[in-house]
Design an enzyme around this catalytic site. Structure first.
Site, PDB file in Angstrom:
ATOM      1  N   ASP A   1       0.794  -1.240   0.000  1.00 31.71           N
ATOM      2  CA  ASP A   1       0.000   0.000   0.000  1.00 31.71           C
ATOM      3  C   ASP A   1       0.821   1.282   0.000  1.00 31.71           C
ATOM      4  O   ASP A   1       0.286   2.352  -0.232  1.00 31.71           O
ATOM      5  CB  ASP A   1      -0.899   0.036   1.250  1.00 31.71           C
ATOM      6  CG  ASP A   1      -2.007  -0.997   1.173  1.00 31.71           C
ATOM      7  OD1 ASP A   1      -2.174  -1.579   0.102  1.00 31.71           O
ATOM      8  OD2 ASP A   1      -2.683  -1.196   2.188  1.00 31.71           O
TER       9      ASP A   1
ATOM     10  N   GLU B   1     -10.013   0.552  -2.474  1.00 29.89           N
ATOM     11  CA  GLU B   1     -11.059  -0.220  -1.792  1.00 29.89           C
ATOM     12  C   GLU B   1     -11.657   0.518  -0.595  1.00 29.89           C
ATOM     13  O   GLU B   1     -12.789   0.271  -0.217  1.00 29.89           O
ATOM     14  CB  GLU B   1     -10.555  -1.612  -1.383  1.00 29.89           C
ATOM     15  CG  GLU B   1      -9.330  -1.590  -0.502  1.00 29.89           C
ATOM     16  CD  GLU B   1      -8.781  -2.989  -0.207  1.00 29.89           C
ATOM     17  OE1 GLU B   1      -7.609  -3.082   0.143  1.00 29.89           O
ATOM     18  OE2 GLU B   1      -9.531  -3.959  -0.342  1.00 29.89           O
TER      19      GLU B   1
ATOM     20  N   ARG C   1     -18.335  -2.159 -17.017  1.00 33.36           N
ATOM     21  CA  ARG C   1     -17.846  -3.419 -16.430  1.00 33.36           C
ATOM     22  C   ARG C   1     -16.978  -3.117 -15.226  1.00 33.36           C
ATOM     23  O   ARG C   1     -16.291  -2.097 -15.194  1.00 33.36           O
ATOM     24  CB  ARG C   1     -17.002  -4.203 -17.445  1.00 33.36           C
ATOM     25  CG  ARG C   1     -17.701  -4.483 -18.760  1.00 33.36           C
ATOM     26  CD  ARG C   1     -18.872  -5.438 -18.546  1.00 33.36           C
ATOM     27  NE  ARG C   1     -19.860  -5.247 -19.598  1.00 33.36           N
ATOM     28  CZ  ARG C   1     -20.013  -6.083 -20.620  1.00 33.36           C
ATOM     29  NH1 ARG C   1     -19.256  -7.128 -20.729  1.00 33.36           N
ATOM     30  NH2 ARG C   1     -20.948  -5.847 -21.525  1.00 33.36           N
TER      31      ARG C   1
ATOM     32  N   ARG D   1      19.811  12.895 -33.274  1.00 36.52           N
ATOM     33  CA  ARG D   1      21.013  12.899 -32.439  1.00 36.52           C
ATOM     34  C   ARG D   1      21.995  13.988 -32.849  1.00 36.52           C
ATOM     35  O   ARG D   1      23.018  14.177 -32.213  1.00 36.52           O
ATOM     36  CB  ARG D   1      21.717  11.536 -32.542  1.00 36.52           C
ATOM     37  CG  ARG D   1      21.028  10.459 -31.745  1.00 36.52           C
ATOM     38  CD  ARG D   1      21.940   9.254 -31.623  1.00 36.52           C
ATOM     39  NE  ARG D   1      21.403   8.271 -30.689  1.00 36.52           N
ATOM     40  CZ  ARG D   1      20.538   7.337 -31.016  1.00 36.52           C
ATOM     41  NH1 ARG D   1      20.085   7.245 -32.253  1.00 36.52           N
ATOM     42  NH2 ARG D   1      20.091   6.471 -30.117  1.00 36.52           N
TER      43      ARG D   1
ATOM     44  N   MET E   1      23.039  -1.919 -22.266  1.00 39.60           N
ATOM     45  CA  MET E   1      23.318  -0.587 -22.822  1.00 39.60           C
ATOM     46  C   MET E   1      23.765   0.386 -21.738  1.00 39.60           C
ATOM     47  O   MET E   1      23.903   0.018 -20.576  1.00 39.60           O
ATOM     48  CB  MET E   1      22.059  -0.061 -23.500  1.00 39.60           C
ATOM     49  CG  MET E   1      21.840  -0.638 -24.871  1.00 39.60           C
ATOM     50  SD  MET E   1      20.427   0.198 -25.619  1.00 39.60           S
ATOM     51  CE  MET E   1      20.667  -0.238 -27.320  1.00 39.60           C
ATOM     52  N   GLY E   2      23.937   1.629 -22.126  1.00 45.80           N
ATOM     53  CA  GLY E   2      24.337   2.659 -21.166  1.00 45.80           C
ATOM     54  C   GLY E   2      25.416   3.561 -21.721  1.00 45.80           C
ATOM     55  O   GLY E   2      25.807   4.522 -21.079  1.00 45.80           O
TER      56      GLY E   2
ATOM     57  N   GLU F   1      28.028  -1.688 -21.843  1.00 48.73           N
ATOM     58  CA  GLU F   1      28.566  -1.730 -23.212  1.00 48.73           C
ATOM     59  C   GLU F   1      29.833  -0.897 -23.383  1.00 48.73           C
ATOM     60  O   GLU F   1      30.694  -1.237 -24.185  1.00 48.73           O
ATOM     61  CB  GLU F   1      27.498  -1.321 -24.236  1.00 48.73           C
ATOM     62  CG  GLU F   1      26.993   0.113 -24.063  1.00 48.73           C
ATOM     63  CD  GLU F   1      25.934   0.501 -25.097  1.00 48.73           C
ATOM     64  OE1 GLU F   1      25.658  -0.277 -26.021  1.00 48.73           O
ATOM     65  OE2 GLU F   1      25.385   1.612 -24.958  1.00 48.73           O
TER      66      GLU F   1
ATOM     67  N   HIS G   1      18.631  -3.439 -28.599  1.00 46.53           N
ATOM     68  CA  HIS G   1      17.639  -2.357 -28.602  1.00 46.53           C
ATOM     69  C   HIS G   1      16.326  -2.660 -27.896  1.00 46.53           C
ATOM     70  O   HIS G   1      15.536  -1.743 -27.704  1.00 46.53           O
ATOM     71  CB  HIS G   1      17.382  -1.898 -30.037  1.00 46.53           C
ATOM     72  CG  HIS G   1      18.508  -1.044 -30.530  1.00 46.53           C
ATOM     73  ND1 HIS G   1      19.674  -1.581 -31.013  1.00 46.53           N
ATOM     74  CD2 HIS G   1      18.673   0.290 -30.530  1.00 46.53           C
ATOM     75  CE1 HIS G   1      20.504  -0.600 -31.314  1.00 46.53           C
ATOM     76  NE2 HIS G   1      19.926   0.541 -31.028  1.00 46.53           N
TER      77      HIS G   1
END
Ligand code: ADP
Length: 751
Positions: free
Chosen positions: A162, A261, A289, A470, A572-573, A628, A660
């Site tokens: 919670d 709730e 619903r 880029r 990655m990084g 990497e 990727h």
């Protein structure tokens, strides 16, 4: 007489138990406790079945080895079990429990549970000296044993989905629960939209609206009802129906109402899912619903955050117990302002219970205030975002024209940030211009006005709908950008992106001396899976990438059940090791290679020797994670070949370059919530600076859990010259814990 010096001795044995409702991440906490104990030369004990195990003793209270907590971090719930224990509620039961502990030489306890469990632990601790006296009287233990353990040291971790506890910004299990809820709501969105239906979704939270509110922001719900803000008994039906009707009028294909709730109206009348459904059907004629998510919210694999946070908390709990003086109050170990901290346990339990009392007594504003500033902000942001159309602008507002664009690689959460920024700016009376393909697109005039509904559904979309670029603008392009800014009369720019976005924004800001049109406020919002941006401890998209990595690593590990195998996984990084370190911490890697540290041949030789030793002692699986950009020569392929050649047939080696997939996918709840939060602050920044004609430019970020701005002019000073990463990297502080978890002791055979 007890020896006064005895109490100053640090504990030699520490027991850990999980209690109350189960929460994903408890296993990582238990693992963190056990491995840190082994590292520190303390004997760890596992208590099975919560307090029941403490009272029963026997096999339920046994010494643990490193391997006992190997391969459990990715599992939901708690593998050591939790149970309600009526026995522990009685003094007799607690005396028996004390006997079971002290007989084993244990006088330090880590309890992972909710406020009930932590309160029980505190009572136990207070009674401890008397309980031991009684045990001596009964003849169960001798006086010497009692004297050797004059106090029970206690540390509490909060396991509760919670997120309802003081003393920690996040409880163990809350982030995973948000993942479960958000996934379910994403799924419901598509089915609801297909049929033009309405859904009422009930989530857990009797006295806490955290899950309801945050999941509503994350999943783009259209209305929310929480216990801290009961709906006005006279008007709530009308307000809700008006908002939903307006959405339909604007062409929205689905409506989703989320309720905690414990939701009530101001008369204290519960607002149930059935009641909401009835209102929607009767007042709006909606085909409605109900979905009650129930225990699904508790279960499943823990999120990356719940794995690494719980590991850090377990580690700190042991350090806390080892450092604590005999008179020190028990501490709650939590995360605040993005740092692991400890604070007095009982003060936090009492404050938590005060919020519940405030709700019970109808002091709702107090309850809301006690939840804290970011909760209150989230409540107000949600209400702006769910409007079907903008409000009338406040009198005196000067309408501005604000441009939004991306730069760098795509990051999950970019679209979420755009959606929030567009709606918040339009709501404030401004015009928003979407710019395609970054600064390149801007120089070519790819600028288009956006309206309120143009960003519908963008919360959940991975990638970058505007496209990104880029390239950093050169002289020619800067000229084009200045011309377009002038032509479209743009008053301010929001740049959402990564390193290239920041460098581009800086170039544009710098060129303001040359082109007057560029003398406008620019604000950069960090969005990059690499988490390599200055001015922020975390960037949008990194949490999603991290979760994507650990879910892949979970699968990779499963593929090796029967064999003796080492996996070398490349993540990655770029030049930043955030993803490598945090995925290593969250997946139980034995070794992590980071660009910040580089790799040497000597280390590789040591690592392969350690792996051989591990496998000869019975290990079945090894995991090595390589960022990497860690080294240009010692590549993933190189390490694979070296380990295979040097394994002496003790294990085989496979490599996996995740690639990727890490950049894609729907953003996690954390990325959606923070993207929304930062976007709001960016719009405020632009409006303030553009309205005042004070064209300051900045990078926004999260620092110590708070939103902070750093002047854009500082960019070159904050980043390294030789690598694409900031000089300051707060997350590197957790590096030592990753090492302890991987190799807590020389005999370690776990994973
Ligand atoms: P939570 O920790 O999730 O709030 P509970 O309130 O059900 O869950 O507490 C779990 C267990 O903690 C109980 O079954 C009981 O053994 C113990 N406990 C809770 N409150 C107390 C108390 N006041 N005194 C002693 N033990 C308690």
């Amino acid at each position: 007489m007890p020896d006064p010096a005895a109490g100053h001795k640090p504990p030699t044995c520490i027991a850990v138990l999980t209690s109350g409702g189960d929460a994903s991440g408890m296993n990582a906490a238990v693992r963190g406790v056990v491995r840190t104990c082994l590292h520190r030369g303390v004997t760890p004990y596992l208590v099975r079945e919560g307090y029941k195990g403490l009272v029963s003793g026997g096999d339920l209270l046994r010494e643990a080895e490193s391997g006992d907590v190997g391969g459990i971090m990715h599992l939901g719930g708690t593998v050591i079990g939790t149970a309600r224990s009526e026995g522990f509620r009685t003094r007799d039961g607690r005396r028996t429990a004390a006997g079971n502990l002290v007989e084993r030489g244990i006088d330090a306890l880590v309890v992972v549970g909710g406020d009930g469990s932590l309160m029980g632990a505190n009572i136990f601790r207070q009674e401890w000296p008397e309980l031991l006296d009684e045990l001596v009287e009964e003849g169960r233990i001798d006086q010497e044993t009692a004297d050797a353990h004059p106090v029970l040291r206690l540390a509490g971790l909060v396991g509760s989905i919670d997120n309802d506890m003081f003393g920690t910004d996040m409880t163990i299990g809350a982030d995973t629960a948000l993942h479960r809820i958000t996934d379910a709501m994403d799924a419901l969105h598509s089915t609801a939209a297909s049929h033009q239906r309405s859904f009422v979704v009930e989530v857990m939270g009797r006295r806490c609206g955290y899950l309801a509110l945050m999941s509503s922001i994350a999943a783009g719900a259209n209305w929310v009802l929480i216990p801290e803000q009961p709906a006005d008994a006279d008007t709530w039906k009308q307000e809700m129906c008006d908002a939903l009707r307006a959405g339909r009028g604007q062409g929205r294909r689905q409506n989703m109402v989320v309720l905690a709730e414990g939701a009530e109206d101001t008369n204290g009348e519960p607002i149930t899912a059935d009641r909401v459904k009835q209102v929607l059907e009767e007042e709006l004629g909606e085909d409605t619903r109900i979905t009650i998510l129930g225990h699904v919210q508790r279960g499943g694999a823990p999120s990356a955050f719940d794995r690494w946070l719980s590991t850090l908390l377990g580690n700190r709990a042991v350090e806390q117990l080892l450092d604590a003086g005999p008179d020190e109050e028990p501490q709650l170990i939590g995360i605040r302002e993005n740092r692991v901290i400890s604070s007095p346990l009982m003060e936090n339990v009492e404050k938590t219970q005060a919020v519940a009392t405030a709700i019970d007594e109808g002091r709702y504003d107090d309850a809301m205030a006690m939840r804290g500033g970011s909760f209150v902000d989230a409540w107000s942001t949600f209400h702006t975002l769910v409007q079907a159309a903008p409000s009338d602008p406040a009198p005196g507002t000067r309408p501005l024209r604000l441009g939004i664009l991306h730069g760098g690689g795509p990051a999950p959460g970019m679209n979420t940030a755009v959606r929030a920024a567009v709606r918040l700016a339009i709501d404030d009376g401004h015009t928003v211009l979407g710019i395609q393909n970054g600064f390149r697109g801007l120089s070519l005039g790819r600028v288009e006005e956006l309206d309120w509904m143009s960003v519908t559904g963008w919360t959940v979309l991975g990638g970058a709908e505007f496209g990104t670029s880029r390239s950093i603008p050169d002289e020619e392009r800067l000229k084009g950008i200045a011309a377009q800014i002038e032509e479209h009369a743009i008053d301010g720019l929001l740049v959402i992106g990564g390193f290239a976005a920041y460098r581009s924004a800086y170039a544009v800001h710098y060129a303001r001396r040359q082109y007057e049109a560029l003398d406008l406020p620019i604000v950069c919002l960090p969005a990059s899976i690499n988490n390599d941006l200055p001015g922020s401890e975390i960037s949008i998209g990194a949490d999603t990438a991290l979760n994507s990595i650990i879910s892949d690593v979970d699968k990779i590990k499963q593929s090796a059940v029967a064999s003796r195998r080492v996996f070398v996984v490349e993540v990655m990084g770029h030049d930043c090791g955030y993803l490598a370190l945090m995925s290593g911490l969250s997946s139980g890697a034995e070794r992590v290679y980071l660009p910040e540290e580089g790799i040497t041949l000597d280390e590789l030789a040591e690592d392969v020797a350690a792996l051989r030793q591990g496998f000869s002692a019975g290990k079945r699986l090894g995991l090595v994670i390589r960022g990497e950009g860690s080294d240009p020569v010692y590549t993933t392929g190189f390490i694979h070949a070296l380990f295979a050649r040097e394994s002496q047939d003790m294990f085989d080696v496979r490599n996996s370059i995740l690639g990727h997939v890490q950049q894609g996918g729907a953003p996690t709840p954390f990325d959606r919530i923070q993207a929304t939060r930062l976007a709001r602050r960016c719009i405020e920044y632009l409006v303030e600076h553009a309205s005042e004609g004070a064209p300051g430019s900045a990078m926004v970020g999260l620092k110590g859990g708070k939103v902070r701005f750093t002047e854009l002019t500082y960019l070159p000073d904050l980043i390294r010259r030789d690598a694409q990463r900031p000089k300051e990297q707060a997350w590197m502080e957790v590096r030592p814990v990753a090492q302890i978890m991987a190799r807590p002791a020389s005999e370690s055979v776990g994973r």
